[in-house]
Design an enzyme around this catalytic site. Sequence first.
Site, PDB file in Angstrom:
ATOM      1  N   ARG A 111       0.684  -1.315  -0.150  1.00  0.00           N
ATOM      2  CA  ARG A 111      -0.094  -0.203  -0.024  1.00  0.00           C
ATOM      3  C   ARG A 111       0.789   1.016  -0.049  1.00  0.00           C
ATOM      4  O   ARG A 111       0.877   2.370  -0.819  1.00  0.00           O
ATOM      5  CB  ARG A 111      -0.881   0.541   1.128  1.00  0.00           C
ATOM      6  CG  ARG A 111      -2.374  -0.715   0.768  1.00  0.00           C
ATOM      7  CD  ARG A 111      -2.204  -1.475   2.773  1.00  0.00           C
ATOM      8  NE  ARG A 111      -1.307  -2.383   2.605  1.00  0.00           N
ATOM      9  CZ  ARG A 111      -1.412  -3.720   2.236  1.00  0.00           C
ATOM     10  NH1 ARG A 111      -2.993  -3.893   1.766  1.00  0.00           N
ATOM     11  NH2 ARG A 111      -0.776  -4.568   2.605  1.00  0.00           N
ATOM     12  N   THR A 112       1.738   1.482   0.981  1.00  0.00           N
ATOM     13  CA  THR A 112       2.452   2.377   1.340  1.00  0.00           C
ATOM     14  C   THR A 112       3.028   2.701  -0.103  1.00  0.00           C
ATOM     15  O   THR A 112       3.377   3.545  -0.762  1.00  0.00           O
ATOM     16  CB  THR A 112       3.110   2.441   2.058  1.00  0.00           C
ATOM     17  OG1 THR A 112       2.575   2.368   3.448  1.00  0.00           O
ATOM     18  CG2 THR A 112       4.059   3.858   2.476  1.00  0.00           C
ATOM     19  N   LYS A 157      26.493  -4.066   0.911  1.00  0.00           N
ATOM     20  CA  LYS A 157      28.014  -4.276   1.041  1.00  0.00           C
ATOM     21  C   LYS A 157      28.320  -2.746   1.992  1.00  0.00           C
ATOM     22  O   LYS A 157      29.395  -2.867   2.330  1.00  0.00           O
ATOM     23  CB  LYS A 157      28.442  -3.281  -0.054  1.00  0.00           C
ATOM     24  CG  LYS A 157      28.153  -3.992  -1.680  1.00  0.00           C
ATOM     25  CD  LYS A 157      28.291  -3.081  -2.704  1.00  0.00           C
ATOM     26  CE  LYS A 157      27.173  -3.721  -4.067  1.00  0.00           C
ATOM     27  NZ  LYS A 157      27.340  -2.312  -4.864  1.00  0.00           N
ATOM     28  N   ARG A 210      10.954   3.802   4.029  1.00  0.00           N
ATOM     29  CA  ARG A 210      10.439   3.246   5.046  1.00  0.00           C
ATOM     30  C   ARG A 210      11.500   2.077   5.737  1.00  0.00           C
ATOM     31  O   ARG A 210      12.718   1.764   4.140  1.00  0.00           O
ATOM     32  CB  ARG A 210      10.090   1.933   3.816  1.00  0.00           C
ATOM     33  CG  ARG A 210       9.233   1.062   5.403  1.00  0.00           C
ATOM     34  CD  ARG A 210       7.829  -0.102   5.107  1.00  0.00           C
ATOM     35  NE  ARG A 210       7.549   0.818   5.395  1.00  0.00           N
ATOM     36  CZ  ARG A 210       5.636   0.194   4.921  1.00  0.00           C
ATOM     37  NH1 ARG A 210       5.706  -1.419   4.773  1.00  0.00           N
ATOM     38  NH2 ARG A 210       4.633   1.055   5.208  1.00  0.00           N
ATOM     39  N   HIS A 213       4.398   6.117  11.648  1.00  0.00           N
ATOM     40  CA  HIS A 213       4.089   5.939  10.448  1.00  0.00           C
ATOM     41  C   HIS A 213       2.914   6.699   9.702  1.00  0.00           C
ATOM     42  O   HIS A 213       1.229   6.382   9.759  1.00  0.00           O
ATOM     43  CB  HIS A 213       2.419   4.358  10.115  1.00  0.00           C
ATOM     44  CG  HIS A 213       2.664   3.719   8.813  1.00  0.00           C
ATOM     45  ND1 HIS A 213       3.016   4.684   8.087  1.00  0.00           N
ATOM     46  CD2 HIS A 213       2.290   2.575   8.335  1.00  0.00           C
ATOM     47  CE1 HIS A 213       3.057   3.738   6.468  1.00  0.00           C
ATOM     48  NE2 HIS A 213       2.442   2.760   7.067  1.00  0.00           N
TER      49      HIS A 213
END
Length: 298
Positions: A50-51, A79, A100, A128
């Site tokens: 969704r986000t 890395k 995120r 959020h």
Amino acid sequence: MYHIISILDFSREQIDALLEKARKIDKHIEIERSLEGKQVALLFFEPSTRTRMSFASAVSRLGGTTICVDSVEGSSIIKGETLADTVRVVSGYVDAIVLRHPKEGAARLASEFATVPVINAGDGAGQHPSQTLLDLYTIRQSMPLEGINVGLIGDLRYGRTAHSLAQALSHYHVNLFTIAPNGLELPETIQLELRDMGTDICECAEVQDVIRDLDVLYVTRLQRERFPDSATYVNVQQSYKVTPQLLSGVKDHLIVLHPLPRAGEIDPAVDSLPYARYFEQARNGIPVRMAMLREVMQ
Ligand code: CP
């Protein structure tokens, strides 16, 4: 520079103004192409449907373009590159970053090194804010926020959407009812903070005890990926479920929300009941995220 990191950075007036902008975009009262010629990086170091997709859609609808990293494995973080270096570099490519990340505080740290606006799209068990704004937007489509009775059920310990929403609702003098499995209660620090902000919190053992008093039932899944071990998860798995039987006798205007994805805590038989609003809620991610992008990139 304007970053969106935590819902706690917003005043009530700022939340109301942003939701009103989203409403105007949603109703096509304001046609927006304010991101023409601009590019946004979607850095998603945790899974998302969704986000990530609604931010991508929001950018595109505003006339902009996106470039994406969809996993740690697909980036040079694997890395050993630090998040600080990553956002410094990506700042040179784009006009804003949506991030995120599995670690709480990652978005705040990124905002200290980025030279373009950063929007937190979820940081571990922290915040959020874009989800919270679309949650508030969805509630406001059905009722005013002031003084309502809101039940938060599920994993209130690790569920960042519940944390952000409870904090935002504190501006509106709501009565909060928390219903969580043992060990997954709303963290004490957040409870204290909410009480300091004047929110009345009632911890309930059983959702049946309060369901008929609620205006909003906000359901969250167990955040299995944040549990310390699988035994802890197995102990609480299937400890709560919203079913049509549970919803018999509730207020006519009750709405059931869920940030999604769900993992068995709402019976699909609830989907066709008038209380179910979680798919509309997900759709509301588009106008709300369009309003947020416009806000940070204007
Ligand atoms: N609600 C939410 O954040 O969903 P995603 O994890 O799919 O983005």
